[in-house]
Structure formats: C-alpha cells, structure tokens
Write an enzyme that holds these catalytic residues in place. Structure first.
Site, short mmCIF file in Angstrom:
data_model
loop_
_atom_site.label_atom_id
_atom_site.label_comp_id
_atom_site.label_asym_id
_atom_site.label_seq_id
_atom_site.Cartn_x
_atom_site.Cartn_y
_atom_site.Cartn_z
N GLY A 105 0.56 -1.43 -0.14
CA GLY A 105 -0.10 0.12 0.20
C GLY A 105 1.04 1.34 -0.17
N SER A 141 6.68 -3.11 2.05
CA SER A 141 6.45 -1.60 1.40
C SER A 141 5.72 -0.93 2.46
CB SER A 141 5.87 -1.80 -0.06
OG SER A 141 5.86 -0.63 -0.42
N TYR A 142 4.66 -0.14 2.06
CA TYR A 142 4.24 0.61 3.26
C TYR A 142 3.60 -0.09 4.27
CZ TYR A 142 1.63 4.79 4.70
OH TYR A 142 1.26 5.89 5.32
N ASP A 201 16.10 -3.99 -4.74
CA ASP A 201 15.31 -3.20 -4.49
C ASP A 201 15.68 -1.72 -4.59
OD1 ASP A 201 12.70 -1.79 -4.52
OD2 ASP A 201 12.54 -1.97 -2.10
N HIS A 210 11.94 -5.80 -4.83
CA HIS A 210 10.96 -5.37 -3.72
C HIS A 210 9.86 -6.24 -3.22
CE1 HIS A 210 9.07 -2.03 -1.72
NE2 HIS A 210 7.66 -2.30 -2.24
#
Length: 391
Positions: A3, A99-100, A310, A363
């Site tokens: 996200g 990630s988020y 990444d 990533h």
C-alpha cells in the site's frame, strides 16, 4: 499487506506467495511450488477500504483514510473474523507485509498488543509477532538510503547525487525548489529501469497495467518529500515483468469474480492492483521507530527483511533505519545459506529484532526469490536463526 492503496490479493496472493499464480494466457492459474501455505494458514487482507474488491456504502469514507483508520478497521475485521472462524482462535497469529506495510503492520500490531490487555477473552487475539519486508519505516533514513543506494548502484550520476545532498534536507518534510529539481533528476532515471528490481527487465506490453503505469498521486503519504513526485507512485511488476498485466485481466473477468464471490455490488470501476479512487491520505507518521521499540520491549517477535536489488525501499535505507532504532547488536553481519548450499543473504541479530537480507531479490521478495522467501517465513515462525553454514 502492501500500500497505501495496493492489493494484497493482486500482489501477495496472485504474484508472490499465494497458492496459485496467474499466467500469460490470462485464463488459467498455476500452482505455486513455494506457496506460504506450506508453512502456515494464510489470510490476505485488503486494506484500507477501496482497495481491490473492498468497498464502502459511504463514499465519504474514502476521503478520510489514513494510517490510524486503516489500523482500526483492520483490527475490527480481525476480531470479527476470529468470531466467524473460532477454530483458528487458539492458533498463534502473525502478521506480515511489505513496503508501506512498514506502517500498516506495526500500527495494527500495536493496536492488537494494547487491546489484548483490556478486551474480554472473546476478543483476545493470540498475537505473537510480525515480519515486514523492504518496509517504509522512517522518512529521513528511507529517503537518504534511496538516494545513497541509487548512487552506489550506478543508477544516478555523481552530479545528481551531489546536487541532492547539497539542496535537500530529508529530516524535514519541507522542500525548496532546488531540492525538487534535484529530486526530479533522480526519479527521471526510473522512467527507463525498474525501481523495484534494478536488474530485472521491464515489461514491453502495451497493457495499461504494465509496471511503468503511474497511480494517481496520493496526497499526504509518507515519505513527505518523495511522495510529491509522480515516479514514486509507479506500480511494481513481478519477475515476469508483465505478470501484473495477466492478473489485472484475470481478476476483471466476470466468471472469476463470480467464483470468488467478489464485486457483488457491481462497483463502477475495474479492479486494479492499486486503487484509483484513493487519492488522499490523512495521516502518516514520519517514523515508526517508537512503535517498533514499544513492541520489541513488549516481547513481540519482530523480523525485518530486505531484498537487496530493490531501489524503492532499498537495503541501504533499512540498514540506516535499524541503526537509528539503536537496538544492541547480538550477532553482526552473518551469512545465511539456502538448501542449495548457496549464500542466501546476511543477517544481523539485534536485541529483540532479526534483520535478514535476501541476495538478488527485488521489492517483492517472494516473487524474485520464492524458495528463499519460504525458507525465511518457516524460520520466522519457528523463531529459529537461518542456517549460518551450508547444510
């Protein structure tokens, strides 16, 4: 969890660690030999509302989204999910994301941790730990680490690197025109290579969901400086750089939606990996380090992992962030080995936290190094160190 605004189904389930992956024919699925449900029962959560097939009957909800509301909604969902499926209530419960999710996961973990002290037994969640990968955790170190990584990996020139260091101050969300111009030169390079995996090919498909398609800019998300640039909002692609194209076609098929009992309200927009309707973000703390410290002190198991190719939230940024966290190092930079007797990456064991790098992964670590990712989650769940010698 990914996200903000991206789908755990579209990425996590269909392209990373779920039992089935979409294929080029966009008609059939293939079994994932390294699926994580070999190690645990999996539950994929679309959050916040508006992501994937999730929806709200109150359209104003979409304009009020942020970290706090996302954590609260996710917690309410979990409490009710365990009531609906009580057979899982006694199981150890863990959260993972990338990630988020460096924001989402610790904030949800904190809510569970705090509420477990006061809720009735019926609402207690048997929460044991969490794992976050290539995770956004601290604005200052994440942004500094991104630029350092790009220079060190020959992505940007000395001139661009020096200009950013002279004109930008990542310890503040405010930027000058000079910093904006310097950062634009940095992001321009990622128009021609994949920020999410430096050495992977890009997709040459004409499909609208290819990796270089940009999401609508979400205002207000962390990190405050980088989120002002369009290129920050590009969507990731899988090892097959067109894999996300196949997923988007597949999940927009009416027969697939019917089989999944999804889109029963006939939402007015197509399914996308990252929501096109979420355009504002109300709150995003500049650092999650205080939350990490609190949960570590509370005995929650915390593992942080990083694919080292990444460029989006690179290993350089994560190392700077963990240094800033300031936990005592128990065992420094130790290689770990795969079952093929190859170095899988390195580990640093901190007091209360394990850091793991995955060599050659982008990533989305399970997409690029599926066998190593399954090995990682199995050791995390068992709370065992990865093997420091070939076996």
């Amino acid at each position: 969890m990914v996200g903000p605004g991206c789908s755990s189904i579209g990425y996590g389930e269909a392209e990373e660690l779920g039992p089935f992956f979409t294929q080029k024919d966009e008609q059939t699925l293939k079994l994932n030999p390294h699926r994580w449900n070999k190690a645990a029962n999996l539950l994929f959560l679309e959050s916040p509302v508006g992501v994937g097939f999730s929806y709200t009957n109150t359209s104003s909800d979409i304009n009020q989204l942020g970290d706090k509301i996302t954590a609260e909604d996710s917690y309410i969902f979990l409490v009710n999910w365990f009531k609906r499926f009580p057979q899982f209530k006694s199981h150890d419960f863990y959260i993972a994301g990338e990630s988020y999710a460096g924001h989402y996961v610790p904030q949800l973990a904190e809510l569970i941790f705090d509420n477990n002290k006061i809720v009735p037994k019926s609402d207690y969640i048997n929460f044991k730990g969490f794992m976050i990968g290539n995770a956004l955790m601290d604005d200052e170190t994440d942004q500094t680490g991104m630029v350092d990584y790009a220079w060190d990996h020959a992505v940007i020139s000395d001139g661009v690197y020096n200009n950013i260091n002279i004109k930008c101050n990542f310890s503040t969300p405010n930027t000058t025109n000079g910093c904006n111009e310097a950062m634009q030169a940095y992001f321009d390079v990622y128009n021609i290579i994949d920020m999410y995996s430096l050495y992977a090919p890009t997709c040459n498909s004409n499909s609208s969901s290819s990796y270089n398609r940009q999401r609508p800019m979400i205002q207000g998300i962390a990190p405050q400086i980088f989120s002002k640039f369009d290129r920050w909002h590009t969507r990731p692609a899988g090892y097959d750089p067109c894999l996300s194209d196949y997923t988007e076609v597949y999940l927009n098929r009416p027969d697939v939606q019917q089989a999944l009992h999804a889109n029963v309200t006939n939402i007015s927009y197509p399914w996308t990996h990252c929501s096109d309707i979420i355009k504002t973000w109300g709150d995003a703390p500049s650092s999650m380090l205080p939350t990490l410290k609190k949960l570590i002190a509370g005995g929650i198991r915390v593992w942080v992992f990083s694919g080292d190719t990444d460029g989006r939230i690179p290993v350089t940024a994560t190392r700077l962030t963990l240094n800033k966290l300031g936990q005592k190092i128990i065992e420094d930079w130790t290689p770990w080995y795969t079952n093929h007797k190859q170095v899988g990456g390195w580990t640093i064991e901190y007091e209360g936290l394990m850091f793991v790098t995955i060599r050659g992964a982008g990533h989305q670590v399970p997409t690029f190094k599926p066998s190593q990712a399954l090995q990682l989650v199995r050791h995390f769940l068992a709370n065992k160190k990865l093997p420091p010698t070939p076996f």
